[in-house]
Design a protein around this motif. Structure first.
Motif, PDB file in Angstrom:
ATOM      1  N   TYR A  73     -20.419   2.684   8.748  1.00 16.54           N
ATOM      2  CA  TYR A  73     -19.636   2.001   7.118  1.00 16.54           C
ATOM      3  C   TYR A  73     -18.065   1.730   7.434  1.00 16.54           C
ATOM      4  O   TYR A  73     -17.588   1.433   6.233  1.00 16.54           O
ATOM      5  CB  TYR A  73     -19.735   3.356   6.069  1.00 16.54           C
ATOM      6  N   ALA A  74     -17.309   1.921   8.371  1.00 16.50           N
ATOM      7  CA  ALA A  74     -16.008   1.615   8.732  1.00 16.50           C
ATOM      8  C   ALA A  74     -15.688   0.041   8.024  1.00 16.50           C
ATOM      9  O   ALA A  74     -14.814  -0.082   7.381  1.00 16.50           O
ATOM     10  CB  ALA A  74     -15.492   1.960   9.852  1.00 16.50           C
ATOM     11  N   ALA A  75     -16.382  -0.534   8.717  1.00 13.89           N
ATOM     12  CA  ALA A  75     -16.242  -2.227   8.262  1.00 13.89           C
ATOM     13  C   ALA A  75     -16.289  -2.590   6.812  1.00 13.89           C
ATOM     14  O   ALA A  75     -15.822  -3.471   6.243  1.00 13.89           O
ATOM     15  CB  ALA A  75     -17.189  -3.101   9.084  1.00 13.89           C
ATOM     16  N   GLN A  76     -16.822  -1.565   5.830  1.00 10.55           N
ATOM     17  CA  GLN A  76     -17.112  -1.804   4.551  1.00 10.55           C
ATOM     18  C   GLN A  76     -16.172  -1.089   3.923  1.00 10.55           C
ATOM     19  O   GLN A  76     -16.053  -1.379   2.529  1.00 10.55           O
ATOM     20  CB  GLN A  76     -18.662  -1.309   4.281  1.00 10.55           C
ATOM     21  N   GLY A  77     -15.143  -0.167   4.443  1.00  8.72           N
ATOM     22  CA  GLY A  77     -14.289   0.271   3.747  1.00  8.72           C
ATOM     23  C   GLY A  77     -14.104   1.997   3.572  1.00  8.72           C
ATOM     24  O   GLY A  77     -13.409   2.574   2.969  1.00  8.72           O
ATOM     25  N   LEU A  78     -15.081   2.609   4.528  1.00  7.90           N
ATOM     26  CA  LEU A  78     -15.002   3.861   4.854  1.00  7.90           C
ATOM     27  C   LEU A  78     -14.352   4.419   5.753  1.00  7.90           C
ATOM     28  O   LEU A  78     -14.057   4.055   6.845  1.00  7.90           O
ATOM     29  CB  LEU A  78     -16.646   4.554   5.075  1.00  7.90           C
ATOM     30  N   VAL A  79     -13.423   5.514   5.408  1.00  7.68           N
ATOM     31  CA  VAL A  79     -12.321   6.188   6.461  1.00  7.68           C
ATOM     32  C   VAL A  79     -12.810   7.388   6.334  1.00  7.68           C
ATOM     33  O   VAL A  79     -12.854   8.261   5.615  1.00  7.68           O
ATOM     34  CB  VAL A  79     -10.996   6.042   5.769  1.00  7.68           C
ATOM     35  N   CYS A  80     -13.252   7.855   7.701  1.00  2.00           N
ATOM     36  CA  CYS A  80     -13.664   9.237   7.912  1.00  2.00           C
ATOM     37  C   CYS A  80     -12.271   9.609   8.612  1.00  2.00           C
ATOM     38  O   CYS A  80     -11.699   9.300   9.255  1.00  2.00           O
ATOM     39  CB  CYS A  80     -14.694   9.227   8.827  1.00  2.00           C
ATOM     40  N   MET A  81     -12.338  11.271   8.073  1.00  2.39           N
ATOM     41  CA  MET A  81     -11.121  11.939   8.787  1.00  2.39           C
ATOM     42  C   MET A  81     -11.622  13.246   9.103  1.00  2.39           C
ATOM     43  O   MET A  81     -12.486  13.908   8.499  1.00  2.39           O
ATOM     44  CB  MET A  81     -10.020  12.051   7.637  1.00  2.39           C
ATOM     45  N   PHE A 135     -13.948  11.161  -1.554  1.00  4.39           N
ATOM     46  CA  PHE A 135     -13.016  10.367  -2.293  1.00  4.39           C
ATOM     47  C   PHE A 135     -13.296   9.081  -2.480  1.00  4.39           C
ATOM     48  O   PHE A 135     -13.889   8.347  -1.874  1.00  4.39           O
ATOM     49  CB  PHE A 135     -11.540  10.490  -1.743  1.00  4.39           C
ATOM     50  N   ASP A 136     -13.239   8.823  -3.889  1.00  9.76           N
ATOM     51  CA  ASP A 136     -13.473   7.199  -4.463  1.00  9.76           C
ATOM     52  C   ASP A 136     -12.303   6.388  -3.860  1.00  9.76           C
ATOM     53  O   ASP A 136     -11.255   6.705  -3.304  1.00  9.76           O
ATOM     54  CB  ASP A 136     -13.833   6.931  -5.527  1.00  9.76           C
ATOM     55  N   ARG A 137     -12.329   5.248  -4.099  1.00 12.64           N
ATOM     56  CA  ARG A 137     -11.342   4.090  -3.664  1.00 12.64           C
ATOM     57  C   ARG A 137     -10.105   4.200  -4.573  1.00 12.64           C
ATOM     58  O   ARG A 137      -8.992   3.919  -4.099  1.00 12.64           O
ATOM     59  CB  ARG A 137     -11.825   2.731  -4.054  1.00 12.64           C
ATOM     60  N   GLN A 138     -10.030   5.056  -5.630  1.00 13.54           N
ATOM     61  CA  GLN A 138      -8.673   5.412  -6.210  1.00 13.54           C
ATOM     62  C   GLN A 138      -8.189   6.824  -5.829  1.00 13.54           C
ATOM     63  O   GLN A 138      -6.929   7.161  -6.547  1.00 13.54           O
ATOM     64  CB  GLN A 138      -9.280   5.454  -7.839  1.00 13.54           C
ATOM     65  N   LEU A 163     -20.356   4.330  -3.733  1.00 12.65           N
ATOM     66  CA  LEU A 163     -18.698   4.203  -3.748  1.00 12.65           C
ATOM     67  C   LEU A 163     -18.305   2.737  -3.121  1.00 12.65           C
ATOM     68  O   LEU A 163     -17.426   2.314  -3.529  1.00 12.65           O
ATOM     69  CB  LEU A 163     -18.218   5.386  -3.244  1.00 12.65           C
ATOM     70  N   LEU A 164     -18.637   2.373  -1.987  1.00 10.56           N
ATOM     71  CA  LEU A 164     -18.440   1.328  -1.192  1.00 10.56           C
ATOM     72  C   LEU A 164     -18.733   0.153  -1.884  1.00 10.56           C
ATOM     73  O   LEU A 164     -17.878  -1.090  -1.899  1.00 10.56           O
ATOM     74  CB  LEU A 164     -19.139   1.349   0.064  1.00 10.56           C
ATOM     75  N   ALA A 165     -19.724   0.123  -2.805  1.00  9.61           N
ATOM     76  CA  ALA A 165     -19.995  -1.140  -3.542  1.00  9.61           C
ATOM     77  C   ALA A 165     -19.203  -1.179  -4.838  1.00  9.61           C
ATOM     78  O   ALA A 165     -18.897  -2.510  -5.355  1.00  9.61           O
ATOM     79  CB  ALA A 165     -21.612  -1.080  -4.090  1.00  9.61           C
ATOM     80  N   GLU A 166     -18.452  -0.393  -5.178  1.00  7.10           N
ATOM     81  CA  GLU A 166     -17.437  -0.470  -6.474  1.00  7.10           C
ATOM     82  C   GLU A 166     -16.248  -1.179  -5.829  1.00  7.10           C
ATOM     83  O   GLU A 166     -15.842  -1.147  -4.797  1.00  7.10           O
ATOM     84  CB  GLU A 166     -16.999   1.111  -6.715  1.00  7.10           C
ATOM     85  N   LYS A 167     -15.858  -1.972  -6.785  1.00  6.32           N
ATOM     86  CA  LYS A 167     -14.582  -2.707  -6.536  1.00  6.32           C
ATOM     87  C   LYS A 167     -13.289  -1.657  -6.378  1.00  6.32           C
ATOM     88  O   LYS A 167     -13.024  -0.939  -7.043  1.00  6.32           O
ATOM     89  CB  LYS A 167     -14.253  -3.694  -7.439  1.00  6.32           C
ATOM     90  N   PRO A 168     -12.308  -2.254  -5.385  1.00  4.42           N
ATOM     91  CA  PRO A 168     -11.057  -1.264  -5.308  1.00  4.42           C
ATOM     92  C   PRO A 168     -10.214  -1.498  -6.622  1.00  4.42           C
ATOM     93  O   PRO A 168     -10.239  -2.363  -7.285  1.00  4.42           O
ATOM     94  CB  PRO A 168     -10.447  -1.764  -4.042  1.00  4.42           C
ATOM     95  N   ASP A 201      -2.364   7.044   1.714  1.00  5.64           N
ATOM     96  CA  ASP A 201      -2.209   5.933   2.361  1.00  5.64           C
ATOM     97  C   ASP A 201      -3.693   4.968   2.529  1.00  5.64           C
ATOM     98  O   ASP A 201      -3.414   3.848   2.827  1.00  5.64           O
ATOM     99  CB  ASP A 201      -1.663   6.227   3.946  1.00  5.64           C
ATOM    100  N   ASN A 202      -4.662   5.620   2.301  1.00  3.56           N
ATOM    101  CA  ASN A 202      -5.852   5.009   2.502  1.00  3.56           C
ATOM    102  C   ASN A 202      -6.678   4.732   1.105  1.00  3.56           C
ATOM    103  O   ASN A 202      -7.782   4.328   0.781  1.00  3.56           O
ATOM    104  CB  ASN A 202      -6.798   5.772   3.161  1.00  3.56           C
ATOM    105  N   LYS A 203      -5.835   4.722   0.127  1.00  4.22           N
ATOM    106  CA  LYS A 203      -6.174   4.340  -1.676  1.00  4.22           C
ATOM    107  C   LYS A 203      -6.623   2.838  -1.248  1.00  4.22           C
ATOM    108  O   LYS A 203      -6.124   1.853  -0.549  1.00  4.22           O
ATOM    109  CB  LYS A 203      -4.921   4.538  -2.423  1.00  4.22           C
ATOM    110  N   GLY A 204      -7.842   2.767  -2.241  1.00  2.71           N
ATOM    111  CA  GLY A 204      -8.339   1.397  -1.872  1.00  2.71           C
ATOM    112  C   GLY A 204      -9.779   1.440  -1.153  1.00  2.71           C
ATOM    113  O   GLY A 204     -10.561   0.548  -0.881  1.00  2.71           O
ATOM    114  N   LYS A 205      -9.836   2.724  -0.356  1.00  2.00           N
ATOM    115  CA  LYS A 205     -11.109   2.786   0.451  1.00  2.00           C
ATOM    116  C   LYS A 205     -11.641   4.022   0.219  1.00  2.00           C
ATOM    117  O   LYS A 205     -11.016   4.896  -0.385  1.00  2.00           O
ATOM    118  CB  LYS A 205     -10.474   2.853   2.101  1.00  2.00           C
ATOM    119  N   VAL A 206     -12.863   4.228   0.643  1.00  2.70           N
ATOM    120  CA  VAL A 206     -13.658   5.477   0.310  1.00  2.70           C
ATOM    121  C   VAL A 206     -13.210   6.513   1.447  1.00  2.70           C
ATOM    122  O   VAL A 206     -13.298   5.899   2.462  1.00  2.70           O
ATOM    123  CB  VAL A 206     -15.195   5.237   0.392  1.00  2.70           C
ATOM    124  N   ILE A 207     -13.228   7.546   1.163  1.00  2.00           N
ATOM    125  CA  ILE A 207     -12.604   8.681   2.376  1.00  2.00           C
ATOM    126  C   ILE A 207     -13.533   9.769   2.252  1.00  2.00           C
ATOM    127  O   ILE A 207     -13.851  10.376   1.133  1.00  2.00           O
ATOM    128  CB  ILE A 207     -11.223   9.340   2.086  1.00  2.00           C
TER     129      ILE A 207
END
Length: 183
Positions: free
Chosen positions: A82-90, A150-153, A178-183, A50-56
């Motif tokens: 990093y959350a605002a940049q697309g990192l999802v911590c779990m 996990f990467d954005r893919q 990883l955050l610098a890479e395009k989704p 569900d969080n594909k497109g984000k770094v996890i």
């Protein structure tokens, strides 16, 4: 003498304010943002998809694991940074690997609230019975603390069990790459 006493009183008040600020309890609004769900591996896998497109970044830990408890605040810091940049911590509690009579969902939730873990938090219901699927998904997380990145893919690209061992700075650099890479 009066000036010295005033200065000491001022320092004492500042110290007390700082101490109270650090030890304050969560407001009801803050506490409501911290939740934990008991899940099976399939539900954890869905959360990752569900969080594909984000770094996890997943942190497997337990309340009874001293190194886990010590390292957990770094996960909260990374979330804030990093959350605002697309990192999802779990966070994934492995508390059920301990003595069954000592497990308490409330204990896990209280710990998460104290640490202000306002990201997805899970407790694995049957980690021992789903070991194969769990290891396939996030690596050998039975030696905790365990991190999986996990990467954005949605591909698992690193775990603390597989190595190489990374310092906090090296892991942050890897996350930033990883955050610098395009989704």
């Amino acid at each position: 003498m009066h000036t010295m006493m005033t200065s000491m009183l001022g320092i004492g008040i500042i110290g007390l304010a700082a101490w109270l600020g650090c030890s304050r309890s969560l407001s009801p609004e803050e506490a409501g943002k911290v939740q934990v769900d008991e899940v099976r591996v399939a539900q954890l896998e869905k959360a990752i998809k569900d969080n594909k497109g984000k770094v996890i970044l997943i942190d497997c830990w337990a309340t009874w694991c001293v190194p886990c408890v010590k390292k957990f605040p770094k996960l909260v810091e990374r979330h804030q940074k990093y959350a605002a940049q697309g990192l999802v911590c779990m966070s994934v509690s492995m508390d059920k690997l301990g003595a069954a009579e000592q497990y308490s969902k409330e204990k896990v939730l209280k710990f998460l609230q104290e640490k202000r873990a306002t990201f997805p938090n899970f407790i694995l219901i049957q980690p021992d019975k789903e070991e194969e699927a769990l290891v396939k998904l996030i690596g050998d997380c039975f030696l905790i603390p365990h991190l999986a990145l996990f990467d954005r893919q949605g591909r698992r690209i690193w775990t603390s069990a597989d190595g190489p061992e990374l310092t906090d700075e090296q892991l942050d650099k890897k996350i930033e790459q990883l955050l610098a890479e395009k989704p």
